[in-house]
Design a protein around this motif. Structure first.
Motif, short mmCIF file in Angstrom:
data_model
loop_
_atom_site.label_atom_id
_atom_site.label_comp_id
_atom_site.label_asym_id
_atom_site.label_seq_id
_atom_site.Cartn_x
_atom_site.Cartn_y
_atom_site.Cartn_z
N VAL A 101 -51.93 -76.15 -3.68
CA VAL A 101 -53.18 -76.88 -3.96
C VAL A 101 -52.62 -78.42 -4.29
CG1 VAL A 101 -55.13 -77.37 -5.42
CG2 VAL A 101 -54.54 -74.96 -4.89
N HIS A 102 -53.46 -79.42 -3.71
CA HIS A 102 -52.98 -80.76 -4.08
C HIS A 102 -53.91 -81.43 -4.68
CE1 HIS A 102 -50.12 -80.75 -0.42
NE2 HIS A 102 -51.23 -80.34 0.19
N ASN A 103 -53.39 -82.23 -5.49
CA ASN A 103 -54.15 -83.11 -6.38
C ASN A 103 -55.56 -83.43 -5.83
OD1 ASN A 103 -52.07 -82.78 -8.64
ND2 ASN A 103 -51.53 -84.98 -8.42
N GLY A 104 -56.75 -83.54 -6.81
CA GLY A 104 -57.88 -83.78 -6.15
C GLY A 104 -58.63 -82.58 -5.70
N GLU A 105 -57.81 -81.35 -5.21
CA GLU A 105 -58.58 -80.59 -4.55
C GLU A 105 -59.43 -79.30 -5.50
OE1 GLU A 105 -56.38 -80.15 -0.24
OE2 GLU A 105 -55.43 -78.95 -2.07
N VAL A 106 -60.52 -78.69 -5.13
CA VAL A 106 -60.81 -77.62 -6.05
C VAL A 106 -59.80 -76.42 -5.95
CG1 VAL A 106 -62.72 -76.28 -6.52
CG2 VAL A 106 -63.18 -78.89 -5.79
N ALA A 107 -59.69 -75.99 -7.00
CA ALA A 107 -58.80 -74.64 -7.08
C ALA A 107 -59.55 -73.62 -7.92
CB ALA A 107 -57.49 -74.97 -7.41
N ALA A 108 -59.17 -72.49 -7.54
CA ALA A 108 -59.50 -71.34 -8.14
C ALA A 108 -58.34 -71.03 -9.10
CB ALA A 108 -59.85 -69.92 -7.40
N VAL A 109 -58.51 -71.23 -10.34
CA VAL A 109 -57.42 -71.04 -11.22
C VAL A 109 -57.80 -70.09 -12.40
CG1 VAL A 109 -56.20 -72.60 -13.31
CG2 VAL A 109 -57.10 -73.69 -11.20
N ILE B 203 -56.68 -68.41 -15.98
CA ILE B 203 -56.06 -68.90 -17.37
C ILE B 203 -56.30 -67.59 -18.11
CG2 ILE B 203 -56.16 -70.26 -19.17
CD1 ILE B 203 -57.49 -72.41 -17.51
N ASP B 204 -55.17 -66.67 -18.37
CA ASP B 204 -55.13 -65.63 -19.15
C ASP B 204 -56.07 -64.64 -18.33
OD1 ASP B 204 -53.73 -66.33 -21.24
OD2 ASP B 204 -55.26 -67.23 -22.18
N ASP B 205 -57.27 -64.31 -18.42
CA ASP B 205 -57.97 -63.18 -17.98
C ASP B 205 -59.33 -63.84 -17.48
OD1 ASP B 205 -59.14 -63.54 -20.29
OD2 ASP B 205 -59.56 -61.26 -20.57
N GLU B 206 -59.33 -65.19 -17.53
CA GLU B 206 -60.72 -65.97 -16.94
C GLU B 206 -60.31 -66.77 -15.62
OE1 GLU B 206 -63.93 -68.98 -19.08
OE2 GLU B 206 -61.97 -68.96 -19.76
N THR B 207 -61.12 -66.66 -14.57
CA THR B 207 -60.99 -67.37 -13.36
C THR B 207 -62.07 -68.52 -13.38
OG1 THR B 207 -60.34 -65.35 -12.35
CG2 THR B 207 -60.97 -67.12 -10.94
N LEU B 208 -61.67 -69.80 -13.06
CA LEU B 208 -62.37 -70.82 -12.93
C LEU B 208 -62.11 -71.69 -11.84
CD1 LEU B 208 -61.01 -72.32 -16.47
CD2 LEU B 208 -63.08 -70.90 -16.24
N LEU B 209 -63.09 -72.24 -11.15
CA LEU B 209 -63.08 -73.40 -10.13
C LEU B 209 -63.13 -74.74 -10.75
CD1 LEU B 209 -65.47 -71.88 -7.44
CD2 LEU B 209 -63.21 -71.93 -7.33
N THR C 17 -54.15 -80.97 -15.41
CA THR C 17 -55.55 -81.61 -16.00
C THR C 17 -56.57 -80.88 -14.78
OG1 THR C 17 -54.76 -83.47 -16.70
CG2 THR C 17 -57.16 -83.34 -15.85
N LEU C 18 -57.46 -79.95 -15.68
CA LEU C 18 -58.55 -79.43 -14.78
C LEU C 18 -59.73 -80.08 -14.96
CD1 LEU C 18 -57.54 -75.68 -15.32
CD2 LEU C 18 -57.03 -77.13 -13.09
N ARG D 198 -52.35 -69.77 -13.65
CA ARG D 198 -51.93 -69.30 -12.32
C ARG D 198 -52.94 -69.82 -11.17
NH1 ARG D 198 -47.97 -68.76 -14.37
NH2 ARG D 198 -46.98 -66.74 -14.93
N VAL D 199 -52.51 -70.47 -10.19
CA VAL D 199 -53.58 -71.06 -9.35
C VAL D 199 -53.66 -70.05 -8.25
CG1 VAL D 199 -53.92 -72.79 -7.41
CG2 VAL D 199 -52.69 -73.29 -9.56
N PHE D 200 -54.66 -69.35 -7.97
CA PHE D 200 -55.22 -68.25 -7.04
C PHE D 200 -55.27 -68.95 -5.89
CE2 PHE D 200 -58.18 -65.04 -5.33
CZ PHE D 200 -57.30 -63.84 -5.47
N GLY D 201 -56.05 -70.01 -5.44
CA GLY D 201 -56.34 -70.50 -4.23
C GLY D 201 -57.05 -71.84 -4.06
N LYS D 202 -57.19 -72.21 -2.91
CA LYS D 202 -58.01 -73.40 -3.06
C LYS D 202 -59.36 -73.25 -2.37
CE LYS D 202 -57.16 -76.37 0.87
NZ LYS D 202 -56.62 -77.27 1.56
N ALA D 203 -60.39 -73.82 -3.00
CA ALA D 203 -61.62 -73.73 -2.37
C ALA D 203 -61.93 -74.49 -1.13
CB ALA D 203 -62.75 -74.25 -3.61
N VAL D 204 -62.37 -73.55 0.10
CA VAL D 204 -62.44 -74.49 1.24
C VAL D 204 -63.93 -74.62 1.46
CG1 VAL D 204 -60.44 -73.66 1.89
CG2 VAL D 204 -62.12 -72.22 2.32
N ALA D 205 -64.92 -74.07 0.94
CA ALA D 205 -66.31 -74.30 1.21
C ALA D 205 -67.26 -73.81 -0.06
CB ALA D 205 -66.59 -73.32 2.25
N PHE D 206 -68.52 -74.26 0.06
CA PHE D 206 -69.74 -73.99 -0.91
C PHE D 206 -70.70 -73.72 -0.20
CE2 PHE D 206 -73.09 -75.29 -3.69
CZ PHE D 206 -72.89 -74.60 -4.56
#
Length: 65
Positions: free
Chosen positions: A1-9, A11-17, A30-31, A52-60
């Motif tokens: 994931v590059h800076n400025g992109e939206v990532a699925a992150v 943190i412990d047992d919580e997943t965030l976009l 920084t998130l 952990r970075v799980f992946g990059k968001a590519v669509a909404f």
């Protein structure tokens, strides 16, 4: 994931976009929420071991009612 992109992150047992910004020289992550109501969250040092970075968001997609 590059800076400025939206990532699925994970943190412990919580997943965030969040918008992702990593600064390796400062060892700083920084998130940023898309909602301006929430301030950015910064992580450094040992805090990064729990992220952990799980992946990059590519669509909404959303239904309009």
């Amino acid at each position: 994931v590059h800076n400025g992109e939206v990532a699925a992150v994970i943190i412990d047992d919580e997943t965030l976009l969040k918008r992702f910004y990593y600064f390796p020289k400062e060892n700083l992550l920084t998130l940023q929420s898309e909602n301006p109501k929430y301030p950015p969250k910064n992580y450094t040092g040992e805090q990064l071991d729990h992220i952990r970075v799980f992946g990059k968001a590519v669509a909404f997609q959303s239904d309009i009612f």
